[in-house]
Structure formats: structure tokens, C-alpha cells
Design a protein around this motif. Sequence first.
Motif, PDB file in Angstrom:
ATOM      1  N   THR A 119       5.116  -0.144 -12.434  1.00  0.00           N
ATOM      2  CA  THR A 119       4.399   1.580 -12.269  1.00  0.00           C
ATOM      3  C   THR A 119       4.943   1.301 -11.084  1.00  0.00           C
ATOM      4  O   THR A 119       5.415   0.555 -10.300  1.00  0.00           O
ATOM      5  CB  THR A 119       3.538   1.307 -12.936  1.00  0.00           C
ATOM      6  OG1 THR A 119       2.638   2.870 -13.016  1.00  0.00           O
ATOM      7  CG2 THR A 119       2.225   0.216 -12.188  1.00  0.00           C
ATOM      8  N   THR A 120       4.538   2.665 -10.128  1.00  0.00           N
ATOM      9  CA  THR A 120       4.118   2.837  -9.408  1.00  0.00           C
ATOM     10  C   THR A 120       2.866   2.227  -8.263  1.00  0.00           C
ATOM     11  O   THR A 120       2.076   2.126  -9.126  1.00  0.00           O
ATOM     12  CB  THR A 120       4.164   4.639  -8.936  1.00  0.00           C
ATOM     13  OG1 THR A 120       3.128   4.797  -9.514  1.00  0.00           O
ATOM     14  CG2 THR A 120       6.151   4.920  -9.351  1.00  0.00           C
ATOM     15  N   ILE A 121       3.053   2.237  -6.892  1.00  0.00           N
ATOM     16  CA  ILE A 121       1.684   1.682  -5.958  1.00  0.00           C
ATOM     17  C   ILE A 121       0.704   2.520  -6.320  1.00  0.00           C
ATOM     18  O   ILE A 121      -0.994   1.923  -6.542  1.00  0.00           O
ATOM     19  CB  ILE A 121       2.358   1.308  -4.732  1.00  0.00           C
ATOM     20  CG1 ILE A 121       1.405   0.535  -4.044  1.00  0.00           C
ATOM     21  CG2 ILE A 121       2.848   2.447  -4.533  1.00  0.00           C
ATOM     22  CD1 ILE A 121       1.154  -0.051  -2.582  1.00  0.00           C
ATOM     23  N   ASN A 122       0.724   3.737  -6.184  1.00  0.00           N
ATOM     24  CA  ASN A 122       0.080   4.530  -6.549  1.00  0.00           C
ATOM     25  C   ASN A 122      -0.437   5.002  -8.015  1.00  0.00           C
ATOM     26  O   ASN A 122       0.772   6.026  -8.028  1.00  0.00           O
ATOM     27  CB  ASN A 122       0.451   5.733  -5.401  1.00  0.00           C
ATOM     28  CG  ASN A 122      -1.079   6.604  -5.165  1.00  0.00           C
ATOM     29  OD1 ASN A 122      -2.068   7.115  -6.446  1.00  0.00           O
ATOM     30  ND2 ASN A 122      -1.110   6.505  -4.439  1.00  0.00           N
ATOM     31  N   PRO A 123      -1.028   4.676  -8.456  1.00  0.00           N
ATOM     32  CA  PRO A 123      -0.472   5.146  -9.838  1.00  0.00           C
ATOM     33  C   PRO A 123      -1.375   7.116 -10.646  1.00  0.00           C
ATOM     34  O   PRO A 123      -0.318   7.028 -11.279  1.00  0.00           O
ATOM     35  CB  PRO A 123      -2.539   4.567 -10.574  1.00  0.00           C
ATOM     36  CG  PRO A 123      -3.288   3.860 -10.084  1.00  0.00           C
ATOM     37  CD  PRO A 123      -2.294   4.174  -7.813  1.00  0.00           C
ATOM     38  N   ALA A 125       2.589   8.039 -10.746  1.00  0.00           N
ATOM     39  CA  ALA A 125       3.165   7.481 -11.758  1.00  0.00           C
ATOM     40  C   ALA A 125       3.795   8.529 -13.244  1.00  0.00           C
ATOM     41  O   ALA A 125       5.100   8.677 -12.807  1.00  0.00           O
ATOM     42  CB  ALA A 125       2.452   6.438 -12.794  1.00  0.00           C
ATOM     43  N   SER A 126       2.802   9.148 -13.239  1.00  0.00           N
ATOM     44  CA  SER A 126       3.262  10.378 -14.487  1.00  0.00           C
ATOM     45  C   SER A 126       4.251  11.186 -13.165  1.00  0.00           C
ATOM     46  O   SER A 126       5.266  11.390 -14.461  1.00  0.00           O
ATOM     47  CB  SER A 126       2.289  11.635 -14.355  1.00  0.00           C
ATOM     48  OG  SER A 126       1.632  11.680 -13.637  1.00  0.00           O
ATOM     49  N   VAL A 127       4.426  11.903 -12.395  1.00  0.00           N
ATOM     50  CA  VAL A 127       5.576  12.790 -11.677  1.00  0.00           C
ATOM     51  C   VAL A 127       6.440  11.773 -11.723  1.00  0.00           C
ATOM     52  O   VAL A 127       7.817  12.301 -11.765  1.00  0.00           O
ATOM     53  CB  VAL A 127       4.874  12.482 -10.273  1.00  0.00           C
ATOM     54  CG1 VAL A 127       5.582  13.830 -10.170  1.00  0.00           C
ATOM     55  CG2 VAL A 127       3.815  13.672 -10.355  1.00  0.00           C
ATOM     56  N   VAL A 128       6.941  10.464 -11.167  1.00  0.00           N
ATOM     57  CA  VAL A 128       8.102   9.803 -10.973  1.00  0.00           C
ATOM     58  C   VAL A 128       8.360   9.242 -12.683  1.00  0.00           C
ATOM     59  O   VAL A 128       9.649   9.324 -12.362  1.00  0.00           O
ATOM     60  CB  VAL A 128       7.953   8.102 -10.001  1.00  0.00           C
ATOM     61  CG1 VAL A 128       9.047   7.494 -10.607  1.00  0.00           C
ATOM     62  CG2 VAL A 128       7.078   8.500  -9.121  1.00  0.00           C
ATOM     63  N   LEU A 145      14.373   0.367  -8.418  1.00  0.00           N
ATOM     64  CA  LEU A 145      13.454   1.283  -7.257  1.00  0.00           C
ATOM     65  C   LEU A 145      12.177   2.842  -7.492  1.00  0.00           C
ATOM     66  O   LEU A 145      11.471   3.066  -6.758  1.00  0.00           O
ATOM     67  CB  LEU A 145      15.187   2.468  -7.016  1.00  0.00           C
ATOM     68  CG  LEU A 145      16.005   1.855  -6.090  1.00  0.00           C
ATOM     69  CD1 LEU A 145      17.663   2.069  -6.522  1.00  0.00           C
ATOM     70  CD2 LEU A 145      15.750   1.203  -5.343  1.00  0.00           C
ATOM     71  N   THR A 146      12.318   2.995  -8.805  1.00  0.00           N
ATOM     72  CA  THR A 146      10.912   3.947  -9.023  1.00  0.00           C
ATOM     73  C   THR A 146       9.914   3.242  -8.768  1.00  0.00           C
ATOM     74  O   THR A 146       8.827   3.964  -8.526  1.00  0.00           O
ATOM     75  CB  THR A 146      11.413   4.203 -10.922  1.00  0.00           C
ATOM     76  OG1 THR A 146      11.258   3.359 -11.460  1.00  0.00           O
ATOM     77  CG2 THR A 146      13.200   5.004 -11.166  1.00  0.00           C
ATOM     78  N   ALA A 147       9.746   1.973  -9.040  1.00  0.00           N
ATOM     79  CA  ALA A 147       8.348   1.000  -8.103  1.00  0.00           C
ATOM     80  C   ALA A 147       8.217   1.427  -6.607  1.00  0.00           C
ATOM     81  O   ALA A 147       6.981   1.150  -6.684  1.00  0.00           O
ATOM     82  CB  ALA A 147       8.353  -0.239  -8.764  1.00  0.00           C
ATOM     83  N   MET A 148       8.918   1.846  -6.345  1.00  0.00           N
ATOM     84  CA  MET A 148       9.103   1.701  -5.111  1.00  0.00           C
ATOM     85  C   MET A 148       8.869   3.458  -4.348  1.00  0.00           C
ATOM     86  O   MET A 148       8.285   3.183  -3.162  1.00  0.00           O
ATOM     87  CB  MET A 148       9.957   1.748  -4.080  1.00  0.00           C
ATOM     88  CG  MET A 148      11.145  -0.488  -3.788  1.00  0.00           C
ATOM     89  SD  MET A 148      12.165  -0.791  -3.255  1.00  0.00           S
ATOM     90  CE  MET A 148      12.312  -2.188  -3.949  1.00  0.00           C
TER      91      MET A 148
END
Length: 617
Positions: A44-48, A51-54, A481-484
Amino acid sequence: MNADFGAPKELAGGLQQRRALYQPSLPPCLQGATVKVEYGDATTTINPSCASVVAQAFPSTFGQPLVSFVAPPADAVNDDRPPLRVGVVFSGRQSPGGHNVIWGLHDALKAHNPQSVLYGFIGGTEGLFVNKTLEITDDVLTSYKNQGGFDLLGRSIDQIRSTKQVNAAITTCRNLNLDGLVIIGGVTSNSDAAQLAETLVQNNCKTKVVGVPVSLNGDLKNQFVETTVGFDTVCKVNSQLVSNVCLDAISAGKYYYFVRLMGRKASHVAFECALQSHPNMLILGEEVALSKLTLMEVIDKICDGVQARAELGKYHGVLLIPEGLIESIPEMYALIQEINILHNNNVPVAEMSSQLSPWAAALFQFLPLFIRRELLLHQESDNSAQLSQIDTEQLLAHLVEAEMIKRTKQGRYKGRKFSSVCHFFGYQARGSLPSNFDCDYAYALGHISLHMIAAGLTGYMATVANLKDPVDKWRCAAAPLTAMMSVKRHLRGPGAIPIGSPAIHPSPIDLKGKAYELLREKASSFLLDDFYRTPGGIQYEGPGQDAKPITLTIENQDYMGDIEILKCCLSKVRTMVKPGCSREVLKAAISSMLSVTDVLTVMSHPLNAELPLSHFK
């Protein structure tokens, strides 16, 4: 375009020729033709809150699992591996070690199948768009192993962003029938790589896109990337220059040296060089931005240091600043933004000063004429100001001198006349012969890139963890890359609204980290004691050959290692708490897990996502 790209170059002999003979070390898992691929949990992303936007922006590549590469079992059967067709492009500022990424990629590709082909795109991304290639062979690589610069292929506008550019890249990938495309670059280039990977999947193009973290600024840092290729070399070269200046300053005893170093959105180079050379003062953009210091407050801070040293009879000193400092000062950032808007509206440079808002016009007129001219320069390709062309060090020296004259007239300063010498160390290190660390790191990342493509991964970055330890203990992996990625916020707090497109953003200095804490502890000694350190030139041989960036060794950044520890703990819990265990053991396990769940639920809430762990203790 230069027709000599890829042509063998004559090595002058001596050190340069000896560097070409250096054989980079590889982690054990990369020493064979194959690796074992282990898939972890979805990311997921480091900032929850992002996550939905990414996920919405990258529906095909978001949430992919973390991947680890380990040595295959001794009895593993090497199945026939089909030949691969891979392209590689430099899409970022030249950084020492970039050529070794291509070398590692080539060696791994040929070990995978000797019939595989590696194409280099001449002229960077522009070469990618027009399908201008050079086949990378052993003969081509001979003169470029362990060498600085990007002159094997060159670089250009460093972006794959517009619809026209993306479509041109897709056309090239299809025309060459590429199995994979390796994009070598920094923050912006890898953000573009993520978007290209997503678009290729949606267009049913088989080409897999992978990124490699190569950036002299060292600002592509996150939980997966501990440092970038080139950062170690650039900091070593610049630290030698800074230490030379320090010794010159203390020898003459009458000049203050204002030294500007590379680093746009983040001050990592200046920070590392300060830890290595111990100048008297370091002004970090992150500190200025956090404290919202005005330009004159920065000047007062420097003048206070000059005055404190004068009271000890010292009229010399060395001050380091990052090139992005000017954008960290709130009113200067606002002025630059107004100028950028005028550029975007095609307002002639000669008319810009008259179209600024009243407060911006007042600040603009306050600044020295040379700074005014530099602020009005045309923007970079990413629409940002040309920070490398803005002489921030001369601006500070000019204003500090004026303030010291003012303090003298007021009787607040009674020392000698203030005198300054200014330097910008921006390009002296970019083409340097890479350090042993950067040679090894880049070569390993090249190998990992091939294994990523062979495994069918796309939208990933090649990563190596545990870099502070010897090469044989490095952990090789691939991270999506999306996780960053994250989305910039308009405001902080409950009303914060994510704006803009998801991207990988430069990572600033961690002002709560161990390295910064060390710097703060030494700041007073650095200021007053002339505690200069002379690291000397890069040591390719001898006791200092394995030295690594101080910031890398101080911080415990082994994210992959921590994941392994977590897996081990969870495995032990499963082993100890099986059906049939005592009720006391079961209750203890439930109680502990509920506590852990509660803490993680609080920490993962969007409002708490950016708070340090110490906040919850």
C-alpha cells in the motif's frame, strides 16, 4: 545529436584505466544465472490517506506484492530461458555509477540467455521517443565500466510525461518488440516510469517497465530505498572540496566561505558533506521550512554565528547551504511561484517585475540586481526555477555583509570587517569516477533489473536493503513504484485535502532521525572550535575503500530485514499457538494480538500516518 555516443573512448591511463579493471562485488543471490523469486504481501502507500487516490490512478499496478530475490536451491533445475529483448535509457541528471547499472544489466541478460539483446537509447528519453538505439555489447561497454558521466548514451529532457511522449515510447517498445524497459533516474523519472508501466498494461503491450534509483541528490529515499546510486561518490568528492576550503579558511584567517551544494527539494548532499567535513555552519532547507524563517531571520542567524566567532578572535569560517534553500524561505518561495505563473502565461521577462503583486514587487526590488536577473530566468523542463543558476550563496554573503556593517555602526559588533568568498560545487562531482560502493551498488541493481523483467514484473523499482553492511549481506528486492507514491496536501490537519497527481516525491532530511540528532549535538563545536575534518579524496584501495555515507550507516534503514523479523515472529506465534495449546497460552496470545491491533489501528489512521513512532510511546 552527437554521433560518437557508444563509441569506445580512449582511457587516459593511470587511475581511470585501473578503475576500468575493478570487478564489482555481487550479493550471493545474484551470483548465478538464476534467482529464486519470493512474493510477499500486497503493498500500500506509506500514507493511508493517499492509498485510494493512488489506486484510482493506477488500477492495474497498484497493490502489487513486495518481491524478494534469494539464491536458488543447490539442486534447482535451470529450465531453458528464452532470450529477452531489453531497452535501457538514462532519464535523469548524470550521476556516478550509472554506467555500472547498464553493465550489470548486460551481464545478467547474457547469463540469462546469450541470445538476449540489450538496446541503449541514444540521447536519453528523446532517443526513446524516436527509436534511436545502440546495441550494448561487451566491446561497447569496455571503456565505460566503473566510469563517471552518462556519455555512453547521453541524456536529454528527462521526462516521459505528455500523451505524445508516452505514445511515442509505446510505439518504440512495440517496434523493437521489447520484453522490458529499464529507466535509470531519480524521483521524477521513476514517477514517469510508473505511469508508463500502467499505460503499457492498459494498452496490452508486453513490455515490462522497471526503474533504478540513480540520483546524485540522494532524495529518492523511502522505506524501500536506503540511498541512490551516485550519492556516496558526490558527497565524497564535495566533502574533499569543502575540507580544502576549510583548511584555506583557517590558514588565511580572514574570509568566510559560502559554499552552495547540489540539492533542490532536499538537503541530503549538504547534510552528508557537513558530517564528513565539519564546516562551521550548515543551513538546511528543511530547518528553514519547518521554522518558517524569513530571509532576514536566516541572515541574522548567520550573523550571530559570525559575531560569536569574532568574540573568540576568529574572523574566518565555512558555511554550507543546499541549492534549494532559496525555495525553503517562505517569502522567496512565494515570489518564485508568482514568477513561474508569469512564465506560464508567456509574460515577457522585461514586463514581469511590473506585474508582480505589491508585496512580491517590494521583495523583488529589495533583492540585489544579480538575483533579480537570475530569478527571471526561464524555467527547467519540469516548470521549476533554475535553482542551479540562482547564486543563493552570493545573496546570503551580500546580505550578511550589509548586516555586519549595520551592526558595526550600531556598536553591536566591534570585530574586523567581514569578508566573504563564494563557491558553487554543482557540477564538479557529477562526472567523477564512482566509489567502490557506487560501483557495487549500481552493478547489483543492473542484475536485479534483469531478474525483475524475467519474472514478469512491471511498475517496480530495483532495490537493495541492508546497504550499511558488506555486500554479501545485502538483500535484493523489487518494490512497486506505487508503494512509494503520495499526493501532496493543500493543508495539514483535519482539513487537509490531497491535490495533484500521485507521484514519488523527494524525501527531506528526517529532523527526528539519528543522523540529524548527531549533527545538532556537534553544532556548537562545529561553530566555535574549528573542528574541521579532512576526509581526503575517494579511496578506491586501502583502509578507506569501504567507507559509506555517514547518514547511511547511522540510520537503521533495513526495511526488508524488519519485514523478515516480522514474518519470523508471526511464524513463531503460529507454531506456539496451535489448536490444542493450553487456554492460558491462547488467552495470552489473544490479549497481546488485540493490543498490537489497537496500536496499529491508531497509527494507520490518516491523521496519524505522518507522526513519528515516538508519539505513540
